[in-house]
Design an enzyme around this catalytic site. Structure first.
Site, PDB file in Angstrom:
ATOM      1  CB  ILE A  52       2.919  40.477  31.071  1.00  0.00           C
ATOM      2  CG1 ILE A  52       1.597  39.781  31.374  1.00  0.00           C
ATOM      3  CG2 ILE A  52       4.064  39.854  31.869  1.00  0.00           C
ATOM      4  CD1 ILE A  52       1.558  38.321  30.964  1.00  0.00           C
ATOM      5  CG  ASP A  53       4.579  46.444  31.870  1.00  0.00           C
ATOM      6  OD1 ASP A  53       4.039  47.297  32.603  1.00  0.00           O
ATOM      7  OD2 ASP A  53       4.205  46.219  30.700  1.00  0.00           O
ATOM      8  CB  VAL A  54       9.319  41.277  31.022  1.00  0.00           C
ATOM      9  CG1 VAL A  54      10.439  40.361  31.512  1.00  0.00           C
ATOM     10  CG2 VAL A  54       8.009  40.515  30.971  1.00  0.00           C
TER      11      VAL A  54
END
Lengths: 269, 378, 213
Positions: free
Chosen positions: A130-132
């Site tokens: 999950i890239d934020v």
């Protein structure tokens, strides 16, 4: 027990350093194995991750080969992924040496694939990347190596990936990535409730102090670093000692165990 | 303190905090073994930057124009530092900077692209092209006489910029960092917001200005961009030259992030020669030779510089810096040498003879035609 | 010695065969029963879903040959992860019956985030209750092994060594009951400790080996 994970970023045969998702080529597999004696260094690690970060056309077979070569250097779990778009690719990675798969964009572009992979291999085999990225005061979840925004609600996205088979969650802060300024533990505080799945944090490690700081956070089950330059040599072994000495519960293994056992059954043919 | 004895007269030390080497001119160590650059980095954390900001605002107020004319000059190469300063002056302080580039001798495509991206991000800009033959003559003279392969350009980024300033009636020039203060050297400008041409000639040009111009044999008509304007020495004219690093905590990595975000800066796909970074000094091919000569003269190269910056900003431990210096420092610029030979009009033997002239033989031995260090960073 | 690794197609047997190669144990990988007759030891690895694995065992007609290896020829078998689970009667994970070689049912792990117990249980964890004999001979006290599972066995009756791991509730981490051994963790992924456990399993039944350890 908390975990320390080393991730290597692969792009068509060269391993990369990433700074806020901009890549810099560092060296090929020979370089990697020369700087990191994985048989030794793996004693300082809970896991390895081999991630394909190729921006253009991927060579999946070459990636599978690299994963296999790395996995053969040590006896710890290996997660592989980045760019998985089919059952066949997933199969090839698992047969080729990976124990777990990392899926990221697939949760957006093909959640049915994620369902199928979890059904066949089990949720414990699926790590959701999950890239934020911070945008103004808010946080965006992005896929395709930062190219596409899929959600402005991190919590909702976490529910989504878990509904589609994710067993573990790997949160990566794009803003902290490669800065050497430390991990973004605040990301996990954004979630109203702590997930029941293991939560890993990545992005921003420059030295073991950053790892320590993050492992002290109650919601962090493990820290991953893809900092290819700052831990060459035996640094992961030293880091582990320091983490244990700081009172953090991490697994420890004696020196020389694996070496001592090499070919010990050879006489009993 | 970590010491290595090589010859009776040479006592090598490395900073106990970063990996700065005692051979660096004007580097000194305190009782802890910390070099003056690390002490400065430490000091900067508690320095009253608010007061410096007030000084900056007062300096800017003296020059800020409301009639739309340019009120300050920022020398830029398209790289992170000048871009950061120009962007800050305009977006945070409402100044109207004119950006000035002095075109280097052997520009690199990435450098050109970054400069174009910087200009495209919305700046007024002048590119000064000094007569390339004159530039080359001075560069060659600097290479041979001083071991400074782009000495002509080093002169021009000061002299030509000041010529533009005086020519256009702009009296405020902002260079980026004060290298002596930030990276270990003389601290005479640490408490001084502005400096002058005398300091430029003494420190940045290492006192060789007159010698090199003399050695070049060039007529005055070819040296116009290499001459400092007389107004620069005349206090009544009011030209003020400042380092941005005096007013704000200088952070090369921050500069890189801002330049990337706002001025279109892009990095090289791989590390630059002699180091592990890819986001600095991408504008000209001669920089690699300059860094290599620094290595031959003093025993440390670009990787050491970059590693020290990383340690001081808390992104790396000293142990890690040592690893990276051992891995990357002092790389011979193989890929550029044919270009250098063609540029200087030298053959390989003549080129090597110049390197041989500048190498510190107390630090290096020639092994298989390459200068190999006796020391290892400890 | 000849070790047969039964490949149910659900897991990465490569790591296990790499471990066996490292130890110097002659081995082969089998997808059907034909190799079992000559096997001195059988390893049953498994990853993934219970029902899929049971179905595979049925399709490949492995149930009876496995029984024969253990009960008729009296030779050792080590089940790993899902492979250990399959030796028992049932699991909450699926509907099909297991091999039933041992009594017991696997239950879903319950998370306890406040105490750091997430589900799946995916990390190295301490294993307790071992003596310095049998599977755990030569290992330090409370060795750490790599687990990755969501279902676990809460208790196990009978004589033999039983090792435990603490999640939100304690569960059986490893055991030996007669010829049957099981490891809920992955010895092939557990550093030198796992290699030693595999070596201990393979050394039983007589094979005297020269070993630097």
């Amino acid at each position: 027990m908390r975990r320390l994970i080393f991730a290597v970023l692969h792009d068509r045969g060269r391993f990369q350093l990433s700074r806020t998702f901009r890549l810099q080529g560092i060296g090929d597999l020979r370089w990697l194995l020369r700087q990191y004696d994985l048989q030794q260094v793996s004693r300082g690690l809970d896991e390895l991750m081999v991630l394909d970060v190729t921006r253009g056309a991927r060579d999946h077979a070459a990636f599978v080969d690299v994963v296999g070569r790395i996995a053969s250097e040590c006896f710890i779990p290996v997660t592989a992924g980045g760019g998985i778009t089919s059952m066949a690719e997933a199969h090839a990675l698992l047969r080729g040496g990976a124990d777990k798969l990392l899926l990221n964009t697939a949760f957006d572009s093909d959640p049915t694939l994620c369902d199928a992979l979890a059904a066949q291999f089990g949720r414990q085999c699926i790590v959701a990347g999950i890239d934020v990225r911070r945008q103004g005061g808010a946080h965006e979840v992005v896929v395709a190596q930062g190219a596409r925004v899929v959600s402005n609600d991190l919590s909702a996205w976490v529910s989504h990936v878990q509904a589609h088979g994710a067993g573990e969650l790997l949160f990566q802060s794009i803003d902290h990535d490669g800065t050497g300024m430390g991990l973004d533990t605040a990301l996990l505080d954004l979630l109203p409730a702590a997930p029941t799945a293991p939560c890993l944090l990545m992005g921003g490690v420059g030295h073991v102090g950053h790892v320590l700081e993050a492992l002290r956070h109650p919601r962090v089950d493990g820290v991953a670093t893809a900092n290819l330059l700052n831990f060459i040599g035996d640094a992961f072994l030293d880091a582990r000692k320091e983490i244990a000495a700081a009172g953090i519960d991490v697994a420890q293994w004696g020196e020389g165990d694996a070496q001592a056992l090499r070919n010990c059954l050879g006489a009993a043919a | 303190m970590t010491t290595v004895q090589t010859t009776p007269s040479l006592d090598l030390r490395w900073c106990t905090n970063c990996v700065a080497m005692s051979t660096r001119p004007r580097l000194s160590f305190d009782a802890r073994g910390w070099c003056n650059a690390c002490r400065w980095a430490e000091h900067k954390r508690t320095l009253n930057w608010d007061a410096r900001l007030v000084e900056l605002e007062s300096l800017l107020a003296r020059h800020r124009r409301t009639d739309g004319r340019f009120d300050c000059i920022v020398p830029v190469s398209g790289g992170k530092d000048g871009s950061y300063v120009a962007h800050s002056l305009r977006s945070r302080f409402g100044m109207n900077p004119l950006a000035v580039t002095v075109t280097p001798a052997l520009p690199l495509p990435l450098g050109d692209a970054n400069l174009r991206a910087f200009i495209d991000s919305g700046f007024d800009h002048i590119a000064v092209n000094a007569d390339p033959n004159a530039m080359r003559t001075l560069n060659r003279a600097g290479f041979v006489e001083m071991g400074f392969p782009y000495y002509g350009w080093l002169i021009a980024i000061q002299s030509a910029v000041l010529r533009v300033a005086t020519g256009m009636g702009i009296n405020l020039v902002f260079y980026g960092e004060d290298g002596e203060v930030e990276y270990g050297g003389s601290t005479e400008t640490a408490r001084s917001a502005v400096y002058d041409v005398r300091y430029m000639k003494r420190i940045y040009l290492e006192g060789g200005y007159d010698k090199v111009l003399e050695a070049s044999g060039l007529p005055e008509s070819r040296l116009q961009f290499f001459r400092f304007p007389p107004q620069a020495d005349d206090p009544s004219h009011g030209l003020q030259i400042a380092h941005w690093s005096y007013f704000e905590n200088w952070d090369p990595y921050r500069n890189y992030l801002v330049a990337r975000e706002h001025c279109g800066l892009r990095e090289a796909g791989e590390a630059n020669a002699g180091t592990f970074t890819n986001f600095a000094q991408n504008d000209q091919a001669l920089y690699a030779l300059h860094a290599y000569l620094m290595y031959l003269k003093f025993g440390f190269g670009r990787a050491t510089q970059d590693a020290c910056i990383e340690v001081r900003r808390g992104a790396m431990t000293r142990a890690q810096a040592v690893n990276l210096v051992r891995l990357y420092d002092g790389q011979y610029p193989d890929e550029f040498v044919p270009l250098y030979l063609e540029y200087y009009g030298m053959d390989a033997a003549a080129f090597d003879a110049v390197l041989d002239r500048w190498v510190n033989r107390a630090l290096f031995d020639k092994v298989d035609g390459r200068w190999t260090p006796r020391h290892v960073v400890a | 010695m000849h070790v047969v690794v039964l490949d149910l197609g659900t897991s990465n047997v490569r790591s296990l065969t790499a471990a066996l190669t490292w130890l110097g144990a002659p081995h082969s990988v089998a997808t059907d029963a034909s190799a079992l007759e000559s096997a001195t030891h059988v390893l049953l690895p498994g990853v993934g879903a219970w029902d899929a694995a049971i179905t595979r065992i049925t399709e490949a007609q492995l149930r009876d040959p496995i029984m024969a290896h253990v009960r008729t020829r009296g030779r050792p078998l080590l089940g790993i992860c899902l492979g250990m689970q399959l030796l028992f009667e049932a699991s909450d994970e699926g509907t099909l019956p297991g091999l039933g070689l041992l009594p017991g049912r696997f239950r879903q792990l319950v998370p306890d985030i406040a105490r750091g117990h997430a589900v799946p249980h995916a990390r190295f964890s301490r294993v307790t209750g071992s003596a310095d004999t049998g599977l755990f001979a030569g290992l330090a006290a409370d060795p750490c092994f790599y687990f990755t599972h969501s279902f676990a066995l809460p208790q196990l009756a009978g004589d033999g060594e039983t090792m435990w791991c603490q999640h939100s509730q304690p569960f059986v981490a490893a055991f030996t009951r007669g010829r049957l051994s099981g490891a809920q963790f992955h010895p092939e992924k557990s550093q030198g400790a796992g290699l030693r456990l595999l070596a201990n399993f393979l050394r039983r039944d007589g094979a005297v080996v020269a070993c630097a350890a």
